[in-house]
Design a protein around this motif. Structure first.
Motif, mmCIF file in Angstrom:
data_model
loop_
_atom_site.group_PDB
_atom_site.id
_atom_site.type_symbol
_atom_site.label_atom_id
_atom_site.label_comp_id
_atom_site.label_asym_id
_atom_site.label_seq_id
_atom_site.Cartn_x
_atom_site.Cartn_y
_atom_site.Cartn_z
ATOM 1 N N ALA A 1 -2.171 -24.812 -37.982
ATOM 2 C CA ALA A 1 -1.817 -23.457 -38.418
ATOM 3 C C ALA A 1 -3.044 -22.675 -38.840
ATOM 4 C CB ALA A 1 -0.812 -23.532 -39.568
ATOM 5 N N ALA A 2 -3.977 -23.332 -39.536
ATOM 6 C CA ALA A 2 -5.199 -22.652 -39.974
ATOM 7 C C ALA A 2 -5.987 -22.139 -38.775
ATOM 8 C CB ALA A 2 -6.049 -23.597 -40.812
ATOM 9 N N GLN A 3 -6.070 -22.939 -37.729
ATOM 10 C CA GLN A 3 -6.784 -22.504 -36.530
ATOM 11 C C GLN A 3 -6.117 -21.287 -35.896
ATOM 12 O OE1 GLN A 3 -7.490 -25.740 -33.771
ATOM 13 N NE2 GLN A 3 -7.926 -27.166 -35.442
ATOM 14 N N ALA A 4 -4.783 -21.264 -35.939
ATOM 15 C CA ALA A 4 -4.056 -20.158 -35.322
ATOM 16 C C ALA A 4 -4.256 -18.848 -36.073
ATOM 17 C CB ALA A 4 -2.567 -20.492 -35.253
ATOM 18 N N TYR A 5 -4.434 -18.910 -37.394
ATOM 19 C CA TYR A 5 -4.488 -17.690 -38.202
ATOM 20 C C TYR A 5 -5.890 -17.320 -38.674
ATOM 21 C CZ TYR A 5 0.596 -17.829 -38.362
ATOM 22 O OH TYR A 5 1.922 -17.831 -38.019
ATOM 23 N N ARG A 6 -6.850 -18.214 -38.523
ATOM 24 C CA ARG A 6 -8.206 -17.921 -38.982
ATOM 25 C C ARG A 6 -8.838 -16.853 -38.088
ATOM 26 N NH1 ARG A 6 -10.165 -22.598 -38.420
ATOM 27 N NH2 ARG A 6 -9.929 -23.425 -40.534
ATOM 28 N N ARG A 7 -9.481 -15.858 -38.712
ATOM 29 C CA ARG A 7 -10.174 -14.817 -37.959
ATOM 30 C C ARG A 7 -11.511 -15.336 -37.451
ATOM 31 N NH1 ARG A 7 -9.098 -11.299 -42.707
ATOM 32 N NH2 ARG A 7 -7.000 -10.456 -42.463
ATOM 33 N N SER A 8 -12.112 -14.564 -36.558
ATOM 34 C CA SER A 8 -13.379 -14.992 -35.959
ATOM 35 C C SER A 8 -14.495 -15.101 -36.989
ATOM 36 C CB SER A 8 -13.799 -14.025 -34.844
ATOM 37 O OG SER A 8 -13.926 -12.697 -35.363
ATOM 38 N N ASP A 9 -14.400 -14.333 -38.066
ATOM 39 C CA ASP A 9 -15.436 -14.403 -39.096
ATOM 40 C C ASP A 9 -15.139 -15.483 -40.134
ATOM 41 O OD1 ASP A 9 -13.307 -13.318 -40.457
ATOM 42 O OD2 ASP A 9 -14.371 -11.518 -41.144
ATOM 43 N N GLY A 10 -14.079 -16.273 -39.909
ATOM 44 C CA GLY A 10 -13.739 -17.357 -40.819
ATOM 45 C C GLY A 10 -12.783 -16.971 -41.919
ATOM 46 N N SER A 11 -12.456 -15.705 -42.019
ATOM 47 C CA SER A 11 -11.533 -15.252 -43.066
ATOM 48 C C SER A 11 -10.098 -15.281 -42.541
ATOM 49 C CB SER A 11 -11.899 -13.834 -43.513
ATOM 50 O OG SER A 11 -11.712 -12.920 -42.438
ATOM 51 N N GLY A 12 -9.190 -14.874 -43.384
ATOM 52 C CA GLY A 12 -7.806 -14.719 -42.953
ATOM 53 C C GLY A 12 -6.818 -15.666 -43.587
ATOM 54 N N LEU A 13 -7.299 -16.686 -44.315
ATOM 55 C CA LEU A 13 -6.391 -17.653 -44.931
ATOM 56 C C LEU A 13 -6.394 -17.479 -46.441
ATOM 57 C CD1 LEU A 13 -7.377 -20.777 -42.820
ATOM 58 C CD2 LEU A 13 -5.391 -19.288 -42.504
ATOM 59 N N ALA A 14 -5.235 -17.139 -46.999
ATOM 60 C CA ALA A 14 -5.140 -16.889 -48.440
ATOM 61 C C ALA A 14 -4.713 -18.116 -49.222
ATOM 62 C CB ALA A 14 -4.162 -15.746 -48.710
ATOM 63 N N GLY A 15 -3.963 -19.030 -48.606
ATOM 64 C CA GLY A 15 -3.492 -20.207 -49.314
ATOM 65 C C GLY A 15 -2.279 -20.794 -48.635
ATOM 66 N N TYR A 16 -1.744 -21.851 -49.223
ATOM 67 C CA TYR A 16 -0.539 -22.474 -48.659
ATOM 68 C C TYR A 16 0.393 -22.915 -49.777
ATOM 69 C CZ TYR A 16 -2.436 -27.182 -49.674
ATOM 70 O OH TYR A 16 -2.927 -28.310 -50.292
ATOM 71 N N LEU A 17 1.685 -22.959 -49.427
ATOM 72 C CA LEU A 17 2.746 -23.360 -50.349
ATOM 73 C C LEU A 17 3.533 -24.506 -49.737
ATOM 74 C CD1 LEU A 17 3.910 -19.773 -51.248
ATOM 75 C CD2 LEU A 17 3.428 -21.477 -52.985
ATOM 76 N N LEU A 18 3.936 -25.451 -50.577
ATOM 77 C CA LEU A 18 4.730 -26.593 -50.127
ATOM 78 C C LEU A 18 6.120 -26.514 -50.746
ATOM 79 C CD1 LEU A 18 2.061 -29.437 -50.443
ATOM 80 C CD2 LEU A 18 2.687 -28.120 -48.412
ATOM 81 N N ASN A 19 7.129 -26.518 -49.897
ATOM 82 C CA ASN A 19 8.518 -26.403 -50.341
ATOM 83 C C ASN A 19 9.241 -27.745 -50.288
ATOM 84 O OD1 ASN A 19 9.363 -23.967 -51.369
ATOM 85 N ND2 ASN A 19 9.733 -23.037 -49.369
ATOM 86 N N PHE A 20 10.369 -27.806 -50.991
ATOM 87 C CA PHE A 20 11.306 -28.930 -50.942
ATOM 88 C C PHE A 20 10.626 -30.263 -51.247
ATOM 89 C CE2 PHE A 20 14.159 -25.875 -49.632
ATOM 90 C CZ PHE A 20 13.787 -25.258 -48.440
#
Length: 702
Positions: free
Chosen positions: A155-174
């Motif tokens: 998922a990180a690879q899919a959402y990471r921008r070319s400059d390395g930014s774009g990921l704010a954090g992650y949440l774990l449910n259940f």
């Protein structure tokens, strides 16, 4: 405005509730939040689930999403750019529609399913085009650390921008209740470079909670297509378990507990009578569901009529017990649009477990250096936190009133205050059991019959100048409000809350006689905290003083400004009238002018203006037109009404017509805190008033 895009890593992660819970958590930190669902989740007609709850619970100006059929048509035709343009248009509508300068836009992506194989790629495109930081949501249901690590890396690879930014954090449910959190995190960091580097911080772990999945009896009826023989409290009662009767009553009576849905054929007279008896004994069953189109025969129905025609929901279905139970097991977890209570509890539960601090560096540029507009959720959250920190002992004279008992239990369980119920302990236990509640160990119950005598002498001493005798004191102490007020006067408790069954006069009169006004206060007044959709406003005086003169009105304004500041609201005081500035004349206008001048004279540090009409005080465009240059017009947070008639009418009109929660009235100017309730107060109203009182006690050492 910063955008956070909430995206799932796989199917069934609880995306919608998590996105809305994240928005609520940000609101609690004083961040102004907008919400967007760019593309509808299903082809169903009507409002999308997330949009509906964003509008009703977060009070956001959320536009309708792009219909899923339209999005799929554009995708099938290769017109993804057109789809992105439509989404950007929606985002601009959100910004324009907020009117309050939202700082963060929470955008919810599409939940993944077998039906929408395109959703993962589309979500990445949406995040990129919205220039969003992505919050990934995953689930711990059936997951190993190795699988979860791979999932987050992909998922990180899919959402990471070319400059390395774009990921704010992650949440774990259940998360399972017995989760080894330390072990899980250690293994994740070992297996995942993105987690080990800290590029994507953990924002929260939300544990499984069966209570959040409890459906209403009404939802069961809808799901089964049941015939409602008697509605009762079907819209209020929740199903905590299903009792399918195949055994003798003696072997299943222990299952007739609060929230049990009893599934039986109508000819099981023993079960019908047992359920009826349980209901009449005060056990709040979820309902009685007759299978196979059966009903009790007439003599049994007549015997049980008191139960079957009261608050107990009674349903009937054509299927047999086995098929009915099978259908019940397929009742999904989707929250109906009219079950606001359940979604409200879900959002609060998630928000309690989300840590937005790691987002600070991304949000700070948008939020620093601006005056805070305190939203309702942040006000309520801070209210509870401050009350917990205060740890005050609050006496409740109406100790056996059902709403008061429930509120006291909640306060004890949440550590909001140390409540003291003045009532017979046996009576309180009976009331609690009738509501399916258990009295916590920390809840103090004092039988007034056992303590009245020792308060006679102190009361005579306090009122000796008024000629009070011992027999007269004994008679007055029969009133629990007087008894509780005396306990407060003697410093045995820190505050008092009453009024669920007593009038305002019954609550205030003993306080004026025994507590007296605080040093420097010439008048006792009140405020309501009005939880408007976008911020909390203060209305004063709407409960106590019928027709204050200019000097009293100035005192009310100064007291109200102090109350606003004490609860995190920057006071901008509007002295209200039917005229703005010099546009009108008359005795009432002159009174407001004189009061405004007195506030300026006594407290030059306060921002105050008047006379102002309500629209000039509250609407920026009107304020700019009618009172240009005013530091208050269009931005007021404290509204001072010229008389009780105007104040009480206005607060109730706003409360009822706009669906606004009004917390209060909170009394001001007393030496120690005493607060009055509306006789129509809900349990939440009582809880918040107790919290207000506890916080006041920290500001009024007596």
């Amino acid at each position: 405005m910063k955008t956070l895009f909430v995206a799932p890593t796989r199917n069934g992660v609880g995306l919608s509730s998590t996105a809305l819970g994240l928005a609520r958590s940000l609101e609690r930190q004083g961040v102004r939040v907008a919400f967007l669902k760019p593309i509808a989740q299903t082809h169903e007609a009507g409002t999308d689930d997330s949009v509906h709850f964003a509008r009703t619970l977060l009070h956001t100006h959320t536009p309708d999403p792009v219909p899923l059929s339209v999005a799929e048509d554009l995708l099938s035709q290769g017109q993804i750019e057109q789809l992105m343009e439509d989404v950007i248009t929606l985002a601009r509508q959100v910004v324009a529609g907020t009117g309050s300068g939202a700082e963060v836009l929470v955008a919810e992506g599409l939940a993944l399913s077998d039906r929408n194989v395109y959703a993962g790629t589309l979500n990445a495109a949406l995040a990129r085009n919205l220039e969003a930081e992505v919050v990934l949501v995953s689930s711990l249901t059936g997951m190993t650390a190795a699988t979860l690590a791979d999932e987050l890396e992909i998922a990180a690879q899919a959402y990471r921008r070319s400059d390395g930014s774009g990921l704010a954090g992650y949440l774990l449910n259940f998360a399972p209740r017995d989760l080894d959190f330390g072990g899980l995190m250690a293994e994740l960091r070992t297996r995942s470079r993105v987690l080990a580097s800290g590029e994507i911080p953990l924002l929260g772990v939300v544990a499984q909670n069966a209570a959040l999945s409890e459906v209403r009896t009404l939802d069961v009826a809808r799901h089964l297509g049941a015939e409602v023989l008697h509605e009762g409290d079907a819209a209020l009662r929740r199903v905590t378990g299903t009792v399918v009767t195949g055994r003798a009553v003696r072997n299943m009576a222990h299952l007739l507990t609060p929230g049990a849905l009893v599934v039986t054929s109508g000819d099981r007279e023993d079960v019908v009578m047992a359920a009826s008896l349980a209901h009449l004994s005060g056990v709040p069953l979820a309902g009685l569901l007759f299978t196979s189109n059966s009903e009790p025969e007439e003599s049994i129905e007549r015997l049980c009529r008191a139960a079957l025609t009261s608050s107990l929901p009674v349903l009937k279905v054509p299927t047999n017990s086995y098929l009915t139970a099978s259908q019940l097991s397929r009742l999904g977890g989707r929250v109906p649009h009219d079950d606001l209570e359940r979604m409200e509890r879900t959002l609060d539960y998630i928000a309690d477990r989300v840590d937005v601090v790691p987002l600070g560096t991304r949000l700070r540029a948008d939020t620093s250096g601006t005056e805070r507009r305190l939203p309702p959720s942040a006000f309520r959250y801070e209210l509870i936190q401050k009350a917990r920190a205060a740890n005050k002992r609050i006496v409740l004279p109406e100790g056996d009133e059902p709403r008061t008992v429930r509120a006291a239990i909640r306060c004890a369980e949440k550590g909001i205050a140390r409540c003291v119920l003045l009532a017979s302990p046996e009576r309180v236990r009976f009331i609690a059991e009738g509501q399916g509640l258990t009295l916590p160990d920390g809840l103090e119950i004092i039988d007034p019959e056992g303590i009245r005598a020792r308060y006679v002498e102190p009361l005579v001493e306090l009122r000796k100048s008024k000629g009070l005798t011992a027999p007269m004191a004994e008679a007055q102490l029969e009133d629990n409000v007087v008894l509780g007020t005396l306990m407060l006067a003697l410093g045995e408790v820190d505050g008092l809350v009453s009024g669920a069954v007593h009038t305002t006069a019954n609550t205030v009169r003993p306080a004026l006689q025994l507590i007296k006004t605080a040093p420097g206060s010439k008048i006792v007044s009140s405020v309501f905290f009005m939880l408007m959709p976008e911020q909390v406003l203060v209305y004063g005086d709407a409960a106590i003083n019928p027709n204050p003169n200019a000097e009293e009105l100035a005192d009310i304004a100064i007291q109200s400004a102090g109350s606003a500041a004490a609860f995190g609201i920057t006071p901008r005081i509007a002295m209200l009238s039917y005229s703005t500035g010099e546009s009108g004349a008359g005795e009432d206008v002159e009174k407001v002018k004189a009061a405004t001048a007195l506030v300026h004279e006594r407290r030059p540090d306060l921002m105050v203006d008047g006379p102002l009409q309500y629209d000039a005080a509250s609407v920026a465009s009107v304020g700019l037109q009618k009172a240009p240059g005013s530091p208050v017009a269009g931005r007021a947070t404290v509204f001072i009404f010229p008389d009780l008639n105007t104040g009480n009418t206005t607060y109730k009109a706003v409360q009822r017509s706009a669906g606004v929660v009004a917390v209060g009235p909170m009394l001001q100017g007393l030496r120690k805190p005493v607060n009055d309730l509306s006789r129509g107060a809900l349990v939440d109203d009582i809880v918040y008033t107790i919290a207000l009182t506890a916080i006041q006690a920290t500001q009024q050492p007596g």
